[in-house]
Enzyme design. Structure first.
Site, PDB file in Angstrom:
ATOM      1  N   ASP A   1     -62.223 -16.930  17.440  1.00 15.95           N
ATOM      2  CA  ASP A   1     -62.036 -18.377  17.604  1.00 15.95           C
ATOM      3  C   ASP A   1     -62.322 -18.709  19.065  1.00 15.95           C
ATOM      4  OD1 ASP A   1     -61.174 -21.004  17.627  1.00 15.95           O
ATOM      5  OD2 ASP A   1     -59.037 -20.493  17.567  1.00 15.95           O
TER       6      ASP A   1
ATOM      7  N   ASP B   1     -63.194 -21.371  20.792  1.00 12.19           N
ATOM      8  CA  ASP B   1     -62.654 -22.540  21.494  1.00 12.19           C
ATOM      9  C   ASP B   1     -61.137 -22.685  21.328  1.00 12.19           C
ATOM     10  OD1 ASP B   1     -62.476 -23.300  18.884  1.00 12.19           O
ATOM     11  OD2 ASP B   1     -63.958 -24.926  19.009  1.00 12.19           O
TER      12      ASP B   1
ATOM     13  N   ASN C   1     -67.946 -26.395  14.871  1.00 10.29           N
ATOM     14  CA  ASN C   1     -68.390 -26.202  16.250  1.00 10.29           C
ATOM     15  C   ASN C   1     -67.339 -25.364  16.966  1.00 10.29           C
ATOM     16  OD1 ASN C   1     -68.873 -26.336  19.000  1.00 10.29           O
ATOM     17  ND2 ASN C   1     -69.723 -28.409  18.889  1.00 10.29           N
ATOM     18  N   ASP C   2     -67.656 -24.091  17.180  1.00 14.76           N
ATOM     19  CA  ASP C   2     -66.650 -23.169  17.719  1.00 14.76           C
ATOM     20  C   ASP C   2     -66.694 -23.074  19.244  1.00 14.76           C
ATOM     21  OD1 ASP C   2     -64.439 -21.572  17.384  1.00 14.76           O
ATOM     22  OD2 ASP C   2     -65.574 -19.728  17.052  1.00 14.76           O
TER      23      ASP C   2
ATOM     24  N   ASN D   1     -65.979 -32.428   8.112  1.00 16.40           N
ATOM     25  CA  ASN D   1     -65.990 -32.716   6.668  1.00 16.40           C
ATOM     26  C   ASN D   1     -67.385 -33.036   6.145  1.00 16.40           C
ATOM     27  OD1 ASN D   1     -66.439 -35.293   7.599  1.00 16.40           O
ATOM     28  ND2 ASN D   1     -64.712 -36.244   6.519  1.00 16.40           N
TER      29      ASN D   1
ATOM     30  N   SER E   1     -46.886 -13.595   0.043  1.00 16.55           N
ATOM     31  CA  SER E   1     -48.079 -13.050  -0.607  1.00 16.55           C
ATOM     32  C   SER E   1     -48.459 -13.819  -1.869  1.00 16.55           C
ATOM     33  CB  SER E   1     -47.845 -11.580  -0.955  1.00 16.55           C
ATOM     34  OG  SER E   1     -46.662 -11.435  -1.715  1.00 16.55           O
TER      35      SER E   1
HETATM   36 CA    CA Z   1     -62.567 -22.597  16.720  1.00 12.02          CA
HETATM   37 CA    CA Z   2     -63.979 -26.310  17.204  1.00 10.66          CA
END
Ligand code: CA
Ligand code: CA
Length: 551
Positions: free
Chosen positions: A168, A170, A191-192, A217, A249
């Site tokens: 992850d 960002d 958009n990471d 979305n 779980s």
């Molecule tokens: Ca991210």
């Molecule tokens: Ca992001």
């Protein structure tokens, strides 16, 4: 000559049981008699015996090919394990010893009375294997030294400690990769490298450029008149809400593929997704009753509360979060993994949170270890208070009552487990090693099963007390009972199909799908405000944005 195709089983059973215990967030300090290690060994050897009747090759050739069933890095770990234990185990198998005897001999098991298989009459009771002791010590020392499964333990450690996406960039808690708590668990980050862009964000906050899809979305841009599509299709009454699940779980949809343990079906592709499954903690959130998003296939019915909400309002595409963790129970620090929830009271849309901890508070090794109603309520209130600081106003929390665990024993105890013995014997074996997922319900002692159910009912009742006496700023609350009994009554096939075959404990894929359908209808009747209204713009959204970027 023995023809064992047992190493794949040894390996996969190793992984499965490591996952069952280590990654379960429920440490098993009370293991006895070798615990998990003993169970792995015993089940694996049992599978060897089945396999030896199916395959017809020399041992050397078989072993040479076995590890090729796996992709790296599992393959290399497999080869190291084969080298260490292969010769001794093969020798004992050739002498018709069973898994219980073999695993005690090689010191994986330390309580000879904890057995899984019936004793074979053919075997000489006096056969001693003490002359192998030096070799066994050498094999154990070698495994300790090279630690071929170290990489796997590392993955498990990462996942056991923290249930946030591993990749992850960002740091907005949303990922581009599916596993390791990524997009299988919560909507994919479109958009990471920008932490103002993630699923669930209010369209009116963050990035103001109309061309940017700031809530992932798949709806963005403007129409000919210059009005943004988000505003046209997804505002006012059509403002979407997200959905999430906090719990155990059952919420994560734990599932060990039965083909992994079905001797006759093993082939070169059987374990293709093994590493993927490990990285998802042997859960299939993408086909779970709350947050599943994959389509059904001819063989796999897949319904979810998310999919049904989405069908009503396509603006919520990708706004799901599955925060459930294997083994989760209420506890003093935090009842559920609330910390991992990605939600901001100001910038994000409200959401429906399904709150389900349906068994681990009563699934203990001893009755007196079960959570008391007062503890259960106190811990849950603490979690709800924390939740109130994260959920945007207008959110909803739906409590699901504890499971009716007695149906597990009633349905399965006489049936045969995939390893070839009755479920009752598997449960007993795991209880003997203190590694059962639920000793208190999975026991032949009917009184104990009843007392466990009684406590589960008492814990369930505390939700009503919370709803009567507590008030939270940002969400209202509702309650529905765990639906498995109702589903069993309505289901036209045999009841055992509703329980996972390998663990004999969790709701199956069919059950997950039926649970989603039933609960959605019940929410709609009892708490209609918890669900979105039908968005009249859905057809337009499909026309302009198609699959909305998919998953
Ligand atoms: Ca991210
Ligand atoms: Ca992001």
């Amino acid at each position: 000559d023995m023809k064992p195709l047992f190493f794949p089983f040894l390996i996969c059973a190793t992984i499965i049981l490591l996952l069952l215990s280590v990654a379960s967030a429920k440490p098993l300090p009370e293991e006895t008699g070798g615990g998990t290690k003993c169970a792995i060994c015993t089940i694996a050897i049992g599978l060897i015996e089945q396999m030896s009747q199916i395959h017809n090759q020399t041992v050397d050739k078989e072993i040479e090919q076995l590890c090729e069933l796996f992709k790296p890095p599992i393959r290399q770990s497999c080869e190291a394990t084969v080298e260490a234990y292969g010769p001794i185990v093969i020798k004992m198998l050739e002498n018709k010893e069973n898994g219980d005897k073999i695993c005690n001999t090689i010191k994986f098991c330390t309580i000879p009375t904890c057995t899984l298989y019936p004793v074979k009459s053919k075997v000489s009771k006096h056969q001693k294997w003490t002359h192998y002791t030096p070799q066994i010590h050498a094999a154990n020392a070698k495994m300790d030294a090279i630690d071929p499964w170290g990489w796997l333990k590392h993955i498990i450690d990462v996942l056991a400690n923290k249930h946030e996406p591993v990749e992850d960039l960002d740091h907005d808690y949303y990922s581009r990769i599916p596993t390791l708590r990524g997009a299988d668990w919560r909507g994919k980050d479109c958009n990471d490298v920008d932490n103002d862009i993630y699923p669930g964000r209010k369209a009116s906050t963050g990035a103001s450029t109309p061309g940017i899809d700031n809530n992932c979305n798949g709806i963005f841009g403007t129409d000919a008149s210059g009005k943004s599509y988000e505003e046209l299709f997804c505002s006012g009454d059509n403002t979407p809400m997200g959905v999430g699940v906090l719990g155990d779980s059952v919420g994560a949809h734990f599932q060990i593929p039965p083909k992994y343990l079905t001797a006759k079906d093993i082939n070169k592709t059987t374990y293709d997704h093994l590493l993927y499954n490990v990285e998802d903690e042997f859960d299939v959130p993408y086909r779970s009753w709350v947050t599943g998003f994959r389509e059904s296939t001819a063989d796999i019915p897949s319904s979810s509360i998310y999919k049904k909400m989405l069908a009503r309002n396509l603006c919520m595409h990708r706004d799901y979060q599955n925060l459930a963790v294997n083994g989760m129970a209420s506890h003093a620090e935090s009842t559920v993994d609330v910390e991992s929830l990605a939600r901001n009271t100001k910038t994000d849309n409200p959401m429906l949170v399904v709150f389900e901890i349906v068994g681990n508070d009563v699934c203990k090794h001893r009755l007196h270890d079960m959570t008391t109603p007062q503890q259960f309520m106190d811990y849950n209130i603490a979690s709800l208070k924390y939740l109130d600081t994260k959920l945007p106003a207008g959110s909803h929390v739906l409590f699901i009552g504890l499971a009716q665990g007695e149906i597990l024993w009633d349905t399965l105890h006489n049936r045969t487990h995939p390893v070839g013995v009755p479920y009752a014997d598997v449960y007993h074996f795991l209880n003997c090693l203190s590694i059962s997922p639920c000793t208190t319900w999975l026991t032949k002692n009917a009184t104990e099963r009843h007392l466990t159910t009684k406590r589960a009912e008492e814990l369930t009742q505390t939700y009503q007390t919370i709803m009567d006496n507590q008030k939270f700023q940002n969400f209202d609350m509702g309650f529905l009972p765990f639906p498995i009994v109702e589903i069993m009554k309505a289901y036209k096939g045999p009841a055992w199909q509703l329980i996972e075959p390998v663990d004999g404990f969790h709701p199956s894929q069919i059950a997950n799908s039926l649970m989603a359908d039933l609960l959605f209808d019940q929410i709609d009747q009892k708490y209609p405000s918890f669900l979105p209204k039908v968005n009249p713009n859905n057809a337009q959204i499909i026309k302009i944005f198609g699959q909305q970027g998919g998953y």
